[in-house]
Scaffold this motif. Structure first.
Motif, PDB file in Angstrom:
ATOM      1  N   VAL A 232     -24.758   5.087  -5.875  1.00  0.00           N
ATOM      2  CA  VAL A 232     -26.066   5.219  -6.520  1.00  0.00           C
ATOM      3  C   VAL A 232     -26.030   6.335  -7.566  1.00  0.00           C
ATOM      4  N   PHE A 233     -25.381   7.442  -7.230  1.00  0.00           N
ATOM      5  CA  PHE A 233     -25.295   8.542  -8.198  1.00  0.00           C
ATOM      6  C   PHE A 233     -24.652   8.095  -9.499  1.00  0.00           C
ATOM      7  N   ASP A 234     -23.510   7.403  -9.414  1.00  0.00           N
ATOM      8  CA  ASP A 234     -22.817   6.981 -10.623  1.00  0.00           C
ATOM      9  C   ASP A 234     -23.685   6.048 -11.463  1.00  0.00           C
ATOM     10  N   ARG A 235     -24.425   5.162 -10.791  1.00  0.00           N
ATOM     11  CA  ARG A 235     -25.330   4.258 -11.519  1.00  0.00           C
ATOM     12  C   ARG A 235     -26.466   5.060 -12.182  1.00  0.00           C
ATOM     13  N   TRP A 236     -27.029   6.005 -11.440  1.00  0.00           N
ATOM     14  CA  TRP A 236     -28.155   6.829 -11.928  1.00  0.00           C
ATOM     15  C   TRP A 236     -27.702   7.757 -13.057  1.00  0.00           C
ATOM     16  N   TYR A 237     -26.600   8.457 -12.837  1.00  0.00           N
ATOM     17  CA  TYR A 237     -26.136   9.451 -13.802  1.00  0.00           C
ATOM     18  C   TYR A 237     -25.613   8.788 -15.068  1.00  0.00           C
ATOM     19  N   GLY A 238     -25.047   7.601 -14.935  1.00  0.00           N
ATOM     20  CA  GLY A 238     -24.456   6.915 -16.070  1.00  0.00           C
ATOM     21  C   GLY A 238     -25.422   6.088 -16.888  1.00  0.00           C
ATOM     22  N   ALA A 239     -26.688   6.035 -16.470  1.00  0.00           N
ATOM     23  CA  ALA A 239     -27.670   5.249 -17.215  1.00  0.00           C
ATOM     24  C   ALA A 239     -27.900   5.874 -18.595  1.00  0.00           C
ATOM     25  N   PRO A 240     -28.184   5.057 -19.620  1.00  0.00           N
ATOM     26  CA  PRO A 240     -28.382   5.596 -20.975  1.00  0.00           C
ATOM     27  C   PRO A 240     -29.601   6.506 -21.096  1.00  0.00           C
ATOM     28  N   ARG A 241     -30.557   6.366 -20.185  1.00  0.00           N
ATOM     29  CA  ARG A 241     -31.709   7.257 -20.138  1.00  0.00           C
ATOM     30  C   ARG A 241     -32.062   7.485 -18.676  1.00  0.00           C
ATOM     31  N   GLN A 242     -32.761   8.568 -18.398  1.00  0.00           N
ATOM     32  CA  GLN A 242     -33.142   8.840 -17.014  1.00  0.00           C
ATOM     33  C   GLN A 242     -34.263   7.891 -16.593  1.00  0.00           C
ATOM     34  N   GLU A 243     -33.974   7.051 -15.612  1.00  0.00           N
ATOM     35  CA  GLU A 243     -34.935   6.046 -15.175  1.00  0.00           C
ATOM     36  C   GLU A 243     -35.896   6.569 -14.126  1.00  0.00           C
ATOM     37  N   THR A 244     -35.456   7.562 -13.371  1.00  0.00           N
ATOM     38  CA  THR A 244     -36.297   8.186 -12.347  1.00  0.00           C
ATOM     39  C   THR A 244     -35.646   9.502 -11.944  1.00  0.00           C
ATOM     40  N   SER A 245     -36.392  10.324 -11.248  1.00  0.00           N
ATOM     41  CA  SER A 245     -35.854  11.557 -10.686  1.00  0.00           C
ATOM     42  C   SER A 245     -35.348  11.278  -9.270  1.00  0.00           C
ATOM     43  N   ILE A 246     -34.141  11.737  -8.951  1.00  0.00           N
ATOM     44  CA  ILE A 246     -33.619  11.652  -7.580  1.00  0.00           C
ATOM     45  C   ILE A 246     -33.305  13.080  -7.146  1.00  0.00           C
ATOM     46  N   ARG A 247     -34.139  13.598  -6.281  1.00  0.00           N
ATOM     47  CA  ARG A 247     -34.105  15.028  -5.977  1.00  0.00           C
ATOM     48  C   ARG A 247     -32.768  15.474  -5.403  1.00  0.00           C
ATOM     49  N   LEU A 248     -32.154  14.685  -4.531  1.00  0.00           N
ATOM     50  CA  LEU A 248     -30.886  15.083  -3.930  1.00  0.00           C
ATOM     51  C   LEU A 248     -29.823  15.302  -5.003  1.00  0.00           C
TER      52      LEU A 248
END
Length: 412
Positions: A257-273
């Motif tokens: 999930v981190f790699d998908r979240w961090y690699g997105a072209p823009r921040q789609e949501t905040s993930i606190r962890l």
């Protein structure tokens, strides 16, 4: 390390910190507690779901059985007075009230509106009051949501991903899944009329599910924030390890999930962890109970007015949350001297020798406090998810450091 010799009383399930943490010595050495900023109010003791991993109903502490179903007005008014007293005493400019359960929406819209009004009238004279409710979403219809929005309440909803994955664990008492009802609530909450009340989503990690499918299912509601939570477990009640899983199944899930979240072209949501791991690795501070060494400034008030520690401790042993205090007889300041509260505010001094020797201990912080418990020993242990946390932190840190290095190299 702050220790004192046993006093001769029965050791109980948690010798550390209950008997071995010397709070008086800490104060004499200059330590001072961090005042409570968050008050978790258990407005209703029962729930309309029967989630198989619930720490309130399915784990060690069963005190919910003997407590009032719903909080009475005299109890919440006494709590509001204690909250205002705490704000005045510590010059707090803002505090947060988190309506919780059980399932807090079982209290009903009218009762919740009266409760919120009393808190705003009492606490609002002394500091700004942020009110949030954490719900399973089943009862979150347009009428309820309208009342909450109009009372300035933000709403957090629990969902564990796509329908099949969510309904594996989060079921109604008759065995039916909860997804359909929660989906309706989240579609309403994410609509333009109610979006301002959307605080975010909670999701419990299940390594048996597809992590990317789970993340995409949550992202479909465009939540402003997502909290990914490890299932509550400890050394005496360890997490389920499936035979085909690797040594770090929870980290493997989170890394995907981190790699998908961090690699997105823009921040789609905040993930606190993930944001906290990054912040801590770069020398900043975190906001999560799951990692880091920042003082925990949360107190819980039960339906009977008992002042307790964070309710995640119900997963460890009966009575783990208890302080012996009540809002009718005691100020919140009295809880700040309880060893269990102090242990979560003294940072590295609460860590085991194993943790202190670990190169990522300032980021991990020993992991979630409840996950460190071992019967007969207490909470001075590494998290039962130690291997997972180490792998996750190293992966996130390595990726962020590589990214920063590439950016520096690309500068003219």
């Amino acid at each position: 390390m702050v220790l004192t010799m046993p006093s001769g009383r029965g050791s109980g399930p948690a010798p550390w910190p209950d008997r071995l943490l010397d709070v008086a010595a800490l104060r004499a050495a200059g330590w001072r507690p961090t005042p409570f900023r968050d008050v978790v109010l258990k407005v209703h003791q029962r729930c309309n779901l029967a989630c198989d991993y619930c720490y309130v109903y399915e784990m060690a502490d069963q005190s919910w059985r003997t407590r009032p179903r719903a909080m009475e007005p005299e109890t919440w008014r006494a709590t509001a007075a204690r909250m205002a007293e705490h704000a005045r005493g510590h010059d707090l400019t803002t505090m947060r009230l988190i309506l919780h359960g059980g399932e807090p929406l079982l209290a009903g819209a009218q009762r919740l509106a009266a409760l919120i009004g009393d808190f705003r009238a009492t606490v609002g004279e002394h500091c700004r009051l942020d009110v949030q409710i954490q719900t399973n979403g089943v009862l979150l219809d347009e009428r309820m949501l309208g009342r909450l929005r109009d009372n300035g309440v933000t709403v957090g909803v629990s969902l564990d991903g796509a329908e099949a994955d969510n309904d594996r664990h989060r079921r109604l008492p008759d065995g039916r899944g909860s997804f359909a009802a929660v989906d309706r609530a989240l579609r309403l909450l994410s609509s333009p009329a109610y979006r301002s009340a959307f605080a975010g989503m909670l999701c419990t990690v299940d390594p048996e599910t597809d992590p990317l499918a789970c993340y995409e299912a949550l992202l479909a509601y465009a939540p402003p924030a997502i909290d990914l939570l490890l299932p509550h477990a400890n050394w005496s009640s360890p997490p389920i390890r499936h035979p085909h899983a690797g040594p770090t199944p929870h980290a493997d899930w989170l890394i995907a999930v981190f790699d998908r979240w961090y690699g997105a072209p823009r921040q789609e949501t905040s993930i606190r962890l993930f944001e906290d791991v990054i912040a801590l690795a770069l020398g900043g501070s975190g906001r999560s109970e799951q990692i880091g060494l920042s003082p925990v400034a949360v107190v819980v008030v039960e339906t009977d007015g008992a002042i307790e520690q964070a309710d995640s401790l119900k997963s460890t042993y009966p009575g783990a949350c208890a302080t012996g205090l009540t809002v009718f007889d005691d100020p919140f300041d009295a809880a700040l001297d309880r060893p269990g509260v102090v242990a979560r505010q003294i940072g590295v001094r609460a860590l085991s020798d194993t943790c202190r020797a670990c190169p990522v201990h300032t980021v991990c912080g020993g992991g979630h406090y409840a996950h460190r418990f071992r019967a007969g020993d207490g909470f001075r242990n590494p998290t039962v998810y130690c291997a997972d946390m180490l792998r996750l932190i190293r992966h996130v840190t390595a990726r962020v450091e590589a990214d920063l290095h590439d950016r520096l190299r690309s500068r003219p």
